[in-house]
Design a protein around this motif. Structure first.
Motif, PDB file in Angstrom:
ATOM      1  N   MET A   1       0.825  -1.205   0.000  1.00 39.75           N
ATOM      2  CA  MET A   1       0.000   0.000   0.000  1.00 39.75           C
ATOM      3  C   MET A   1       0.863   1.260   0.000  1.00 39.75           C
ATOM      4  SD  MET A   1      -3.319  -0.387  -0.127  1.00 39.75           S
ATOM      5  CE  MET A   1      -4.158   0.984   0.731  1.00 39.75           C
TER       6      MET A   1
ATOM      7  N   PHE B   1      -7.136   3.765   4.918  1.00 35.59           N
ATOM      8  CA  PHE B   1      -6.525   4.173   3.655  1.00 35.59           C
ATOM      9  C   PHE B   1      -6.963   3.234   2.547  1.00 35.59           C
ATOM     10  CE2 PHE B   1      -3.448   7.682   4.143  1.00 35.59           C
ATOM     11  CZ  PHE B   1      -3.733   7.982   5.464  1.00 35.59           C
ATOM     12  N   PHE B   2      -7.781   3.739   1.651  1.00 37.21           N
ATOM     13  CA  PHE B   2      -8.291   2.931   0.546  1.00 37.21           C
ATOM     14  C   PHE B   2      -7.474   3.153  -0.727  1.00 37.21           C
ATOM     15  CE2 PHE B   2     -11.746   3.411   3.554  1.00 37.21           C
ATOM     16  CZ  PHE B   2     -12.196   2.104   3.678  1.00 37.21           C
TER      17      PHE B   2
ATOM     18  N   PHE C   1      -6.146  -0.964  10.600  1.00 40.70           N
ATOM     19  CA  PHE C   1      -7.260  -1.211   9.682  1.00 40.70           C
ATOM     20  C   PHE C   1      -6.667  -1.467   8.311  1.00 40.70           C
ATOM     21  CE2 PHE C   1     -10.263   0.015   6.452  1.00 40.70           C
ATOM     22  CZ  PHE C   1     -11.449  -0.538   6.891  1.00 40.70           C
ATOM     23  N   ASP C   2      -6.930  -2.638   7.777  1.00 43.23           N
ATOM     24  CA  ASP C   2      -6.382  -3.006   6.471  1.00 43.23           C
ATOM     25  C   ASP C   2      -7.537  -3.070   5.473  1.00 43.23           C
ATOM     26  OD1 ASP C   2      -5.393  -4.238   4.236  1.00 43.23           O
ATOM     27  OD2 ASP C   2      -4.377  -5.846   5.300  1.00 43.23           O
TER      28      ASP C   2
ATOM     29  N   MET D   1      -8.292  -6.240   3.694  1.00 40.19           N
ATOM     30  CA  MET D   1      -8.773  -7.385   4.466  1.00 40.19           C
ATOM     31  C   MET D   1     -10.049  -7.035   5.229  1.00 40.19           C
ATOM     32  SD  MET D   1      -7.115 -10.262   4.221  1.00 40.19           S
ATOM     33  CE  MET D   1      -7.252 -11.213   5.755  1.00 40.19           C
ATOM     34  N   SER D   2     -10.629  -5.891   4.937  1.00 40.74           N
ATOM     35  CA  SER D   2     -11.791  -5.446   5.704  1.00 40.74           C
ATOM     36  C   SER D   2     -13.078  -5.916   5.064  1.00 40.74           C
ATOM     37  CB  SER D   2     -11.796  -3.924   5.793  1.00 40.74           C
ATOM     38  OG  SER D   2     -12.281  -3.388   4.578  1.00 40.74           O
ATOM     39  N   SER D   3     -14.163  -5.693   5.765  1.00 39.66           N
ATOM     40  CA  SER D   3     -15.473  -6.105   5.281  1.00 39.66           C
ATOM     41  C   SER D   3     -15.933  -5.256   4.105  1.00 39.66           C
ATOM     42  CB  SER D   3     -16.498  -6.044   6.410  1.00 39.66           C
ATOM     43  OG  SER D   3     -16.202  -7.020   7.372  1.00 39.66           O
TER      44      SER D   3
ATOM     45  N   LYS E   1     -16.500  -7.222   1.464  1.00 40.02           N
ATOM     46  CA  LYS E   1     -17.787  -7.923   1.410  1.00 40.02           C
ATOM     47  C   LYS E   1     -18.901  -6.959   1.017  1.00 40.02           C
ATOM     48  CE  LYS E   1     -16.486 -10.697   5.515  1.00 40.02           C
ATOM     49  NZ  LYS E   1     -16.876 -10.915   6.923  1.00 40.02           N
TER      50      LYS E   1
ATOM     51  N   GLU F   1     -19.449  -3.869   2.351  1.00 36.88           N
ATOM     52  CA  GLU F   1     -19.930  -2.977   3.398  1.00 36.88           C
ATOM     53  C   GLU F   1     -19.711  -1.516   2.993  1.00 36.88           C
ATOM     54  OE1 GLU F   1     -19.793  -3.304   8.168  1.00 36.88           O
ATOM     55  OE2 GLU F   1     -17.854  -2.875   7.245  1.00 36.88           O
TER      56      GLU F   1
ATOM     57  N   TYR G   1     -20.055   4.143   5.515  1.00 42.20           N
ATOM     58  CA  TYR G   1     -20.836   4.529   6.695  1.00 42.20           C
ATOM     59  C   TYR G   1     -20.875   3.405   7.724  1.00 42.20           C
ATOM     60  CZ  TYR G   1     -24.796   5.522   9.717  1.00 42.20           C
ATOM     61  OH  TYR G   1     -25.584   5.717  10.825  1.00 42.20           O
ATOM     62  N   ASP G   2     -21.223   2.213   7.290  1.00 43.73           N
ATOM     63  CA  ASP G   2     -21.325   1.091   8.231  1.00 43.73           C
ATOM     64  C   ASP G   2     -19.958   0.733   8.830  1.00 43.73           C
ATOM     65  OD1 ASP G   2     -24.074   0.742   8.286  1.00 43.73           O
ATOM     66  OD2 ASP G   2     -24.096  -0.719   6.651  1.00 43.73           O
ATOM     67  N   THR G   3     -18.917   0.858   8.024  1.00 43.30           N
ATOM     68  CA  THR G   3     -17.572   0.577   8.533  1.00 43.30           C
ATOM     69  C   THR G   3     -17.202   1.548   9.649  1.00 43.30           C
ATOM     70  OG1 THR G   3     -16.870  -0.313   6.394  1.00 43.30           O
ATOM     71  CG2 THR G   3     -15.131   0.417   7.884  1.00 43.30           C
TER      72      THR G   3
ATOM     73  N   ARG H   1     -19.293   3.422  11.484  1.00 39.87           N
ATOM     74  CA  ARG H   1     -20.184   3.213  12.634  1.00 39.87           C
ATOM     75  C   ARG H   1     -19.715   2.014  13.450  1.00 39.87           C
ATOM     76  NH1 ARG H   1     -22.785   4.211  15.670  1.00 39.87           N
ATOM     77  NH2 ARG H   1     -24.962   3.602  15.493  1.00 39.87           N
ATOM     78  N   THR H   2     -19.220   0.995  12.752  1.00 38.54           N
ATOM     79  CA  THR H   2     -18.682  -0.175  13.439  1.00 38.54           C
ATOM     80  C   THR H   2     -17.498   0.221  14.309  1.00 38.54           C
ATOM     81  OG1 THR H   2     -19.366  -1.642  11.671  1.00 38.54           O
ATOM     82  CG2 THR H   2     -17.548  -2.396  13.042  1.00 38.54           C
ATOM     83  N   LEU H   3     -16.575   0.949  13.723  1.00 36.07           N
ATOM     84  CA  LEU H   3     -15.388   1.363  14.470  1.00 36.07           C
ATOM     85  C   LEU H   3     -15.784   2.228  15.663  1.00 36.07           C
ATOM     86  CD1 LEU H   3     -13.040   2.063  11.432  1.00 36.07           C
ATOM     87  CD2 LEU H   3     -12.846   0.189  13.075  1.00 36.07           C
TER      88      LEU H   3
ATOM     89  N   PRO I   1     -11.140 -11.988   5.272  1.00 33.50           N
ATOM     90  CA  PRO I   1     -11.457 -10.586   5.563  1.00 33.50           C
ATOM     91  C   PRO I   1     -12.355 -10.434   6.794  1.00 33.50           C
ATOM     92  CG  PRO I   1     -11.759 -11.058   3.226  1.00 33.50           C
ATOM     93  CD  PRO I   1     -11.533 -12.373   3.913  1.00 33.50           C
ATOM     94  N   SER I   2     -12.152  -9.365   7.498  1.00 34.46           N
ATOM     95  CA  SER I   2     -12.945  -9.062   8.685  1.00 34.46           C
ATOM     96  C   SER I   2     -12.652  -7.632   9.108  1.00 34.46           C
ATOM     97  CB  SER I   2     -12.548 -10.012   9.817  1.00 34.46           C
ATOM     98  OG  SER I   2     -12.966  -9.506  11.067  1.00 34.46           O
ATOM     99  N   THR I   3     -13.665  -6.862   9.443  1.00 34.81           N
ATOM    100  CA  THR I   3     -13.399  -5.567  10.079  1.00 34.81           C
ATOM    101  C   THR I   3     -13.731  -5.693  11.543  1.00 34.81           C
ATOM    102  OG1 THR I   3     -14.050  -4.301   8.133  1.00 34.81           O
ATOM    103  CG2 THR I   3     -13.976  -3.109  10.193  1.00 34.81           C
ATOM    104  N   ARG I   4     -14.955  -6.056  11.780  1.00 31.07           N
ATOM    105  CA  ARG I   4     -15.533  -6.076  13.105  1.00 31.07           C
ATOM    106  C   ARG I   4     -14.724  -6.926  14.085  1.00 31.07           C
ATOM    107  NH1 ARG I   4     -19.601  -4.170  11.273  1.00 31.07           N
ATOM    108  NH2 ARG I   4     -18.828  -5.235   9.445  1.00 31.07           N
TER     109      ARG I   4
ATOM    110  N   CYS J   1     -10.882  -5.823  14.335  1.00 31.12           N
ATOM    111  CA  CYS J   1     -10.714  -4.556  15.060  1.00 31.12           C
ATOM    112  C   CYS J   1     -11.162  -4.685  16.507  1.00 31.12           C
ATOM    113  CB  CYS J   1     -11.497  -3.427  14.382  1.00 31.12           C
ATOM    114  SG  CYS J   1     -10.772  -2.894  12.816  1.00 31.12           S
TER     115      CYS J   1
ATOM    116  N   ARG K   1     -26.446 -12.919   8.035  1.00 31.36           N
ATOM    117  CA  ARG K   1     -25.964 -12.326   6.808  1.00 31.36           C
ATOM    118  C   ARG K   1     -26.017 -13.344   5.671  1.00 31.36           C
ATOM    119  NH1 ARG K   1     -22.717  -8.756   4.438  1.00 31.36           N
ATOM    120  NH2 ARG K   1     -21.295  -9.596   2.895  1.00 31.36           N
TER     121      ARG K   1
ATOM    122  N   PHE L   1     -25.608  -2.254  16.711  1.00 28.92           N
ATOM    123  CA  PHE L   1     -24.354  -1.580  17.071  1.00 28.92           C
ATOM    124  C   PHE L   1     -23.987  -1.826  18.538  1.00 28.92           C
ATOM    125  CE2 PHE L   1     -25.447   0.534  13.090  1.00 28.92           C
ATOM    126  CZ  PHE L   1     -24.231   0.425  12.438  1.00 28.92           C
TER     127      PHE L   1
ATOM    128  N   MET M   1     -21.838  -4.798  18.708  1.00 33.96           N
ATOM    129  CA  MET M   1     -20.425  -4.525  18.407  1.00 33.96           C
ATOM    130  C   MET M   1     -19.691  -3.984  19.630  1.00 33.96           C
ATOM    131  SD  MET M   1     -20.798  -2.828  14.661  1.00 33.96           S
ATOM    132  CE  MET M   1     -22.153  -3.360  13.597  1.00 33.96           C
TER     133      MET M   1
END
Lengths: 308, 308, 308
Positions: free
Chosen positions: A72, B43-44, B68-69, B72-74, B77, B79, B82-84, B86-88, C46-49, C52, C211, C273, C276
């Motif tokens: 990256m 960072f996208f 946060f990668d 490898m993030s959702s 999938k 997501e 916004y949802d990412t 809100r999750t954090l 992959p996974s965020t939730r 993290c 999901r 939420f 989470m």
């Protein structure tokens, strides 16, 4: 500047000093830099062992690690290694650890980069911290290098371990034997004598196996894994003919049942996982050396402020 | 909520405050939040400078960084951003830094996300912390913006640096000149006057070069790198005609010998690596602002607890 | 050894203990290991939730996290999971968190790995910390499990959440209803009774949506997203027929307007939420259990030193 590029550049005294520091860290010695220090690990090739080992060593020394993801990074935009390191230096990184696929990538950086660079493997070149952990493991076993016979077995030609170790072991007084399929002999490496694997295993105090870097390599020779193992690997049969006190080393990751029979990996003679433990301690010693060198180097600090 | 999306949204007072805070951090000012704070850097798009600079700034403020990668993030999938976020937020992250390839990705988040967002670059849109570090570097040099001439040279059209800087420099009293090949002029940016590169270089107190985002861009114009350099780049010849006190800026990564002759990158006039140093300090200031805003904002804390 | 592979392996007492610890962490309970501890998070999917959330839990407990990037690891060179974990153990990592695409990847590690493994999801198998956070959220709402009706709705067959939750909820005294398209019924899961979605929604105290793992799945059934939503999803219409006190859960990431209408995601009934948030606390409890188990386990420490 206290770069660490290859062991060949270090005197026996310097190497011994690093091994002693590492042994002290193993015995619980606590050392921390006098001010907050930041390091970055630039790995341009896959690695678990070396990368995680440095990460652990850095945390044990209380260093702050700035994450660097080669995939990256701006290297993707064509940035040179020099500019990347200068960037990290400007940002406040105090030392960098680099693994790179290019042989001797560090030559162009030697005099231009003013923070210490620790080489964590360059192409088919060198891997000084791997050599140091091999040395530490051998020293723990035998107390000395003088008079020992070390057999390095496998893909001598493409191995940075073979290159780094043969030279330094010879310098430290050990006798190095090489054993390898014809195609993987390395004419350019003058520090070992080629012998048959059976002879090597029987004569050695240390049986140091190398990883087959690419499985295709064995296939190119027209051998299946099984055939390779039988002809050039450490089989149970061969291991039985090792000297009573001799030990097995391997830089890992191991191709089980190729260069070594799976059951031998965690056998009594094996020091493979102990090597990994030692890896953390030698890296602590190497990082300490880099940081101490940097802190003494008042010139550098001044020069830099002049630029501002 | 103390988001930072663009500099255009900040008053001159707010900008000055940030620059002063950054200068204080440069001079060793120590500030830490009163309770443990967690941030994540999303960072996208590839980045070394900006990402590492934020990582450094965060550590210097004692913030905890949740890795946060994006790969490898959702988000993989499907997501939404916004949802990412809100999750954090739910997980306990107190602020997020975002670089995203979509222009103005933040518009949909402005009123719905309740932790501060710091924009680290959006598509061809804005890059406020880059602008702030440019401003800081100019202010260190000249003490003021009023009456200065700043030449922004290169791919004006696709540059978030040009967009962010031209507006704010004009507002701060500087005169902005643009210089660019015909194809890269940006009709939508009213804050600069287009002139020939030779004129720009000669008139400017600050020669701010832009990166050619994609090398293909030059090729599309039917120019080789060498031709581009000669016609639109800062050659040694042109640099000689700069005013005695004027300086060179570049957001980096630099395409050496394309937009700027390699030997000029670390020349006496260049402030390119100093910009990177300043980047850490402005990011510390921006993070401090975000965290202080959050801590004052009792409403937000309460609202959130009600949901529980 | 205090591995955590599945909830089925834990007694009700152990589960209750974990939930109570988690609740205490939520209420601000401060616990730290007595010596520095190192963990690594091995995420092969992959996974965020989840990732993290573990990262946050680890930092809140003061654990040191050794970064592990599956893409850049020696797994790329064909190293087995066993060898990777043994490597991390040798390097000094005290516990590992693993998500892996292989069902029950942990079976081969159960007796051979001597540091605690925490399962963060295995293939279509189990996801114990997700179950625990579901249980915690339900317990916070109703104070008990006994007598509750929990409807699990969606892709029962491919869901590790369904598998983990149905068994443990039944054991804790709740009644489980399943609702799913014919193709996603799971004959091997005996812990729920299949009913129509409208019945499930009306009868449930907890409406737990799953999901859709792969959007292709819906398409394979010959349904558009809209059709799927109408027939098997939680529409606003259906939500209106929920009991007055009942709540909505979803493991996320949510496919908005597929398994649940977008506007319901943050509606008053939703605890999505909050789940989470709870995830961090249950993971703190699980990590504490792993570390305490390890610290009590003198045998392990000794055995290991013998090997040296």
């Amino acid at each position: 500047m206290t770069h660490l590029f290859t062991l060949s550049e270090l005197s026996v005294t310097e190497i011994t000093r690093l091994l002693e520091d590492a042994e002290q860290f193993r015995n619980g010695y606590f050392w921390r830099p006098s001010e907050p220090m930041f390091v970055a690990n630039l790995f341009f090739e896959p690695s678990t062992r070396t990368k995680c080992s440095f990460e652990m060593a850095e945390r044990k020394l209380g260093l702050h690690v700035i994450p660097f993801d080669a995939d990256m990074s701006s290297v993707q935009k064509g940035e040179t290694l020099y500019d990347t390191i200068r960037t990290l230096e400007s940002i406040g990184v105090n030392a960098v650890v680099i693994r790179h696929w290019e042989d001797a990538y560090f030559e162009s950086l030697r005099h231009s980069i003013r923070i210490p660079i620790i080489n964590a493997g360059d192409g088919c070149g060198h891997h000084p911290t791997q050599s140091l952990l091999d040395l530490l493991t051998i020293r723990q076993e035998f107390g000395t290098f003088s008079g020992l016979t070390v057999a390095i077995i496998g893909d001598i030609r493409h191995s940075r371990v073979a290159r780094s170790n043969a030279e330094v072991l010879t310098r430290l007084g050990a006798k190095v034997l090489f054993s390898s399929p014809e195609a993987w002999k390395d004419e350019a490496n003058p520090y070992g004598m080629y012998v048959d694997i059976d002879k090597a295993v029987e004569a050695a105090d240390v049986v140091m196996l190398l990883r087959i870097q690419h499985e295709r390599h064995a296939e190119k020779m027209g051998l299946t894994k099984e055939q390779y193992h039988k002809r050039y690997g450490l089989t149970v049969e061969r291991a039985k003919r090792m000297k009573r006190t001799s030990v097995i080393l391997h830089p890992a990751p191991v191709n089980r049942d190729v260069e070594i029979e799976s059951s031998l990996v965690e056998s009594e003679r094996s020091r493979i996982f102990k090597q990994m433990e030692n890896g953390v301690y030698v890296r602590m010693a190497v990082l300490k050396r880099a940081i101490e060198g940097r802190m003494k180097n008042g010139d550098y600090i001044k020069k830099w402020h002049v630029v501002q």
